[in-house]
Write a protein that holds these residues in place. Structure first.
Motif, PDB file in Angstrom:
ATOM      1  N   PHE A 132     -52.823 -11.180  44.657  1.00  0.00           N
ATOM      2  CA  PHE A 132     -51.569 -10.644  45.173  1.00  0.00           C
ATOM      3  C   PHE A 132     -50.971 -11.597  46.193  1.00  0.00           C
ATOM      4  N   MET A 133     -49.680 -11.818  46.040  1.00  0.00           N
ATOM      5  CA  MET A 133     -48.983 -12.658  47.023  1.00  0.00           C
ATOM      6  C   MET A 133     -47.945 -11.805  47.744  1.00  0.00           C
ATOM      7  N   ALA A 134     -47.905 -11.912  49.068  1.00  0.00           N
ATOM      8  CA  ALA A 134     -46.897 -11.169  49.822  1.00  0.00           C
ATOM      9  C   ALA A 134     -45.549 -11.821  49.563  1.00  0.00           C
ATOM     10  N   SER A 135     -44.577 -11.016  49.197  1.00  0.00           N
ATOM     11  CA  SER A 135     -43.258 -11.603  48.939  1.00  0.00           C
ATOM     12  C   SER A 135     -42.596 -11.952  50.274  1.00  0.00           C
ATOM     13  N   ASP A 136     -41.651 -12.853  50.211  1.00  0.00           N
ATOM     14  CA  ASP A 136     -40.910 -13.234  51.406  1.00  0.00           C
ATOM     15  C   ASP A 136     -40.136 -12.005  51.905  1.00  0.00           C
ATOM     16  N   ASN A 137     -40.110 -11.833  53.236  1.00  0.00           N
ATOM     17  CA  ASN A 137     -39.364 -10.724  53.842  1.00  0.00           C
ATOM     18  C   ASN A 137     -37.956 -10.570  53.306  1.00  0.00           C
ATOM     19  N   LYS A 138     -37.335 -11.733  53.099  1.00  0.00           N
ATOM     20  CA  LYS A 138     -35.929 -11.751  52.650  1.00  0.00           C
ATOM     21  C   LYS A 138     -35.752 -10.999  51.334  1.00  0.00           C
ATOM     22  N   TYR A 139     -36.821 -10.970  50.531  1.00  0.00           N
ATOM     23  CA  TYR A 139     -36.681 -10.409  49.178  1.00  0.00           C
ATOM     24  C   TYR A 139     -37.442  -9.099  49.014  1.00  0.00           C
ATOM     25  N   ALA A 140     -37.922  -8.560  50.128  1.00  0.00           N
ATOM     26  CA  ALA A 140     -38.788  -7.378  50.045  1.00  0.00           C
ATOM     27  C   ALA A 140     -38.063  -6.175  49.436  1.00  0.00           C
ATOM     28  N   TYR A 141     -36.766  -6.145  49.524  1.00  0.00           N
ATOM     29  CA  TYR A 141     -35.999  -4.981  49.030  1.00  0.00           C
ATOM     30  C   TYR A 141     -35.381  -5.239  47.659  1.00  0.00           C
ATOM     31  N   LEU A 142     -35.591  -6.451  47.133  1.00  0.00           N
ATOM     32  CA  LEU A 142     -34.923  -6.827  45.880  1.00  0.00           C
ATOM     33  C   LEU A 142     -35.611  -6.280  44.652  1.00  0.00           C
ATOM     34  N   SER A 143     -34.830  -5.934  43.660  1.00  0.00           N
ATOM     35  CA  SER A 143     -35.408  -5.644  42.344  1.00  0.00           C
ATOM     36  C   SER A 143     -34.353  -6.011  41.304  1.00  0.00           C
ATOM     37  N   SER A 144     -34.794  -6.202  40.088  1.00  0.00           N
ATOM     38  CA  SER A 144     -33.857  -6.557  39.025  1.00  0.00           C
ATOM     39  C   SER A 144     -32.830  -5.440  38.828  1.00  0.00           C
ATOM     40  N   SER A 145     -33.275  -4.185  38.931  1.00  0.00           N
ATOM     41  CA  SER A 145     -32.335  -3.060  38.726  1.00  0.00           C
ATOM     42  C   SER A 145     -31.246  -3.053  39.790  1.00  0.00           C
ATOM     43  N   ILE A 146     -31.641  -3.321  41.040  1.00  0.00           N
ATOM     44  CA  ILE A 146     -30.642  -3.325  42.116  1.00  0.00           C
ATOM     45  C   ILE A 146     -29.611  -4.416  41.877  1.00  0.00           C
ATOM     46  N   VAL A 147     -30.101  -5.580  41.478  1.00  0.00           N
ATOM     47  CA  VAL A 147     -29.194  -6.703  41.221  1.00  0.00           C
ATOM     48  C   VAL A 147     -28.234  -6.350  40.057  1.00  0.00           C
ATOM     49  N   LYS A 148     -28.783  -5.716  39.029  1.00  0.00           N
ATOM     50  CA  LYS A 148     -27.935  -5.345  37.881  1.00  0.00           C
ATOM     51  C   LYS A 148     -26.877  -4.330  38.301  1.00  0.00           C
ATOM     52  N   GLU A 149     -27.294  -3.393  39.153  1.00  0.00           N
ATOM     53  CA  GLU A 149     -26.338  -2.373  39.593  1.00  0.00           C
ATOM     54  C   GLU A 149     -25.201  -2.993  40.404  1.00  0.00           C
ATOM     55  N   ILE A 150     -25.554  -3.907  41.315  1.00  0.00           N
ATOM     56  CA  ILE A 150     -24.512  -4.548  42.130  1.00  0.00           C
ATOM     57  C   ILE A 150     -23.568  -5.343  41.221  1.00  0.00           C
ATOM     58  N   ALA A 151     -24.158  -6.093  40.277  1.00  0.00           N
ATOM     59  CA  ALA A 151     -23.343  -6.922  39.378  1.00  0.00           C
ATOM     60  C   ALA A 151     -22.422  -6.051  38.516  1.00  0.00           C
ATOM     61  N   LYS A 152     -22.959  -4.939  38.083  1.00  0.00           N
ATOM     62  CA  LYS A 152     -22.193  -4.034  37.205  1.00  0.00           C
ATOM     63  C   LYS A 152     -20.915  -3.544  37.887  1.00  0.00           C
ATOM     64  N   PHE A 153     -21.024  -3.314  39.211  1.00  0.00           N
ATOM     65  CA  PHE A 153     -19.856  -2.803  39.927  1.00  0.00           C
ATOM     66  C   PHE A 153     -19.085  -3.907  40.649  1.00  0.00           C
ATOM     67  N   GLY A 154     -19.365  -5.145  40.249  1.00  0.00           N
ATOM     68  CA  GLY A 154     -18.558  -6.265  40.737  1.00  0.00           C
ATOM     69  C   GLY A 154     -18.920  -6.768  42.121  1.00  0.00           C
ATOM     70  N   GLY A 155     -20.063  -6.338  42.687  1.00  0.00           N
ATOM     71  CA  GLY A 155     -20.476  -6.819  44.010  1.00  0.00           C
ATOM     72  C   GLY A 155     -21.043  -8.233  43.938  1.00  0.00           C
ATOM     73  N   SER A 156     -21.187  -8.855  45.089  1.00  0.00           N
ATOM     74  CA  SER A 156     -21.687 -10.230  45.110  1.00  0.00           C
ATOM     75  C   SER A 156     -23.213 -10.260  45.027  1.00  0.00           C
ATOM     76  N   ILE A 157     -23.721 -11.062  44.096  1.00  0.00           N
ATOM     77  CA  ILE A 157     -25.178 -11.194  43.939  1.00  0.00           C
ATOM     78  C   ILE A 157     -25.647 -12.613  44.231  1.00  0.00           C
ATOM     79  N   THR A 158     -24.740 -13.402  44.812  1.00  0.00           N
ATOM     80  CA  THR A 158     -25.022 -14.810  45.102  1.00  0.00           C
ATOM     81  C   THR A 158     -26.326 -15.012  45.867  1.00  0.00           C
ATOM     82  N   HIS A 159     -26.617 -14.104  46.816  1.00  0.00           N
ATOM     83  CA  HIS A 159     -27.816 -14.290  47.646  1.00  0.00           C
ATOM     84  C   HIS A 159     -29.081 -13.734  46.990  1.00  0.00           C
ATOM     85  N   PHE A 160     -28.928 -13.120  45.846  1.00  0.00           N
ATOM     86  CA  PHE A 160     -30.074 -12.443  45.220  1.00  0.00           C
ATOM     87  C   PHE A 160     -30.633 -13.164  43.997  1.00  0.00           C
TER      88      PHE A 160
END
Ligand code: COA
Length: 160
Positions: A115-143
């Motif tokens: 097991f590797m601890a993920s970087d703090n910056k990405y601790a809240y990220l998931s593919s579903s969240i990114v898809k949801e933001i993209a679907k509604f036109g939000g910026s995903i540049t940082h993700f």
């Protein structure tokens, strides 16, 4: 040492890339294995997910992108590679990951999960969240890397 980093990668995010880059530094060879599960309703096809992973890891010479279907333990035997890498984002990941590690080891005692601890910056990220933001036109540049951002835009703009 060689290892497998398995996952759905629908699509790969900077969180995945962070694990891949750090694991590749520690391993001689890292196989990123994409699960091909036709019964899962994936946004990206297996070929698209593989293509994106190849694009975003092209700077890493010891990283191979492959795919598997069925049991991970069978894939491990086929590849003769029994070390698994998984990222832990938060305590909430632990129970599921622990269960998976124990099931895999009971299916094949040679399998060890790292097991590797993920970087703090990405601790809240998931593919579903990114898809949801993209679907509604939000910026995903940082993700997600640029190639993934473009692919997501294409998917959702193509659906309008
Ligand atoms: N950064 C960002 N996001 C991360 C992450 C990280 N470091 N690690 C995981 N995630 C996210 C993913 O984006 C994904 O998000 P989503 O649910 O919104 O799509 C979620 O966490 C889980 O993804 P992933 O790591 O791809 O795992 P998975 O649960 O989709 O796949 C397999 C796990 C493929 C390894 C597992 O299901 C498997 O081995 N299946 C084969 C069948 C088998 O052998 N079963 C018996 C053993 S359980």
């Amino acid at each position: 040492m060689k290892a497998i980093y398995p996952g759905s990668f629908d699509p790969a995010t900077y969180g995945h890339l962070d694990i891949i880059e750090r694991a590749a530094e520690k391993m001689d060879h890292l196989i990123v294995a994409v699960l091909d599960n036709p019964s899962k309703n994936s946004l990206f096809s297996i070929n698209e997910r593989i293509g994106l992973l190849k694009e975003v890891t092209k700077h890493l010479s010891n990283v191979e992108i492959d795919y598997f279907s069925g049991l991970l333990s069978d894939y491990a035997s086929r590849r003769e590679c029994y070390n698994m890498v998984r990222g832990l984002r938060a305590v909430s990941d632990f129970e599921y990951e622990m269960q998976m590690a124990l099931v895999n080891r009971s299916l094949n005692p040679k399998i060890e999960t790292f097991f590797m601890a993920s970087d703090n910056k990405y601790a809240y990220l998931s593919s579903s969240i990114v898809k949801e933001i993209a679907k509604f036109g939000g910026s995903i540049t940082h993700f997600v890397p640029k190639a993934v951002e473009n692919a997501l835009k294409e998917k959702y703009e193509g659906r309008k």
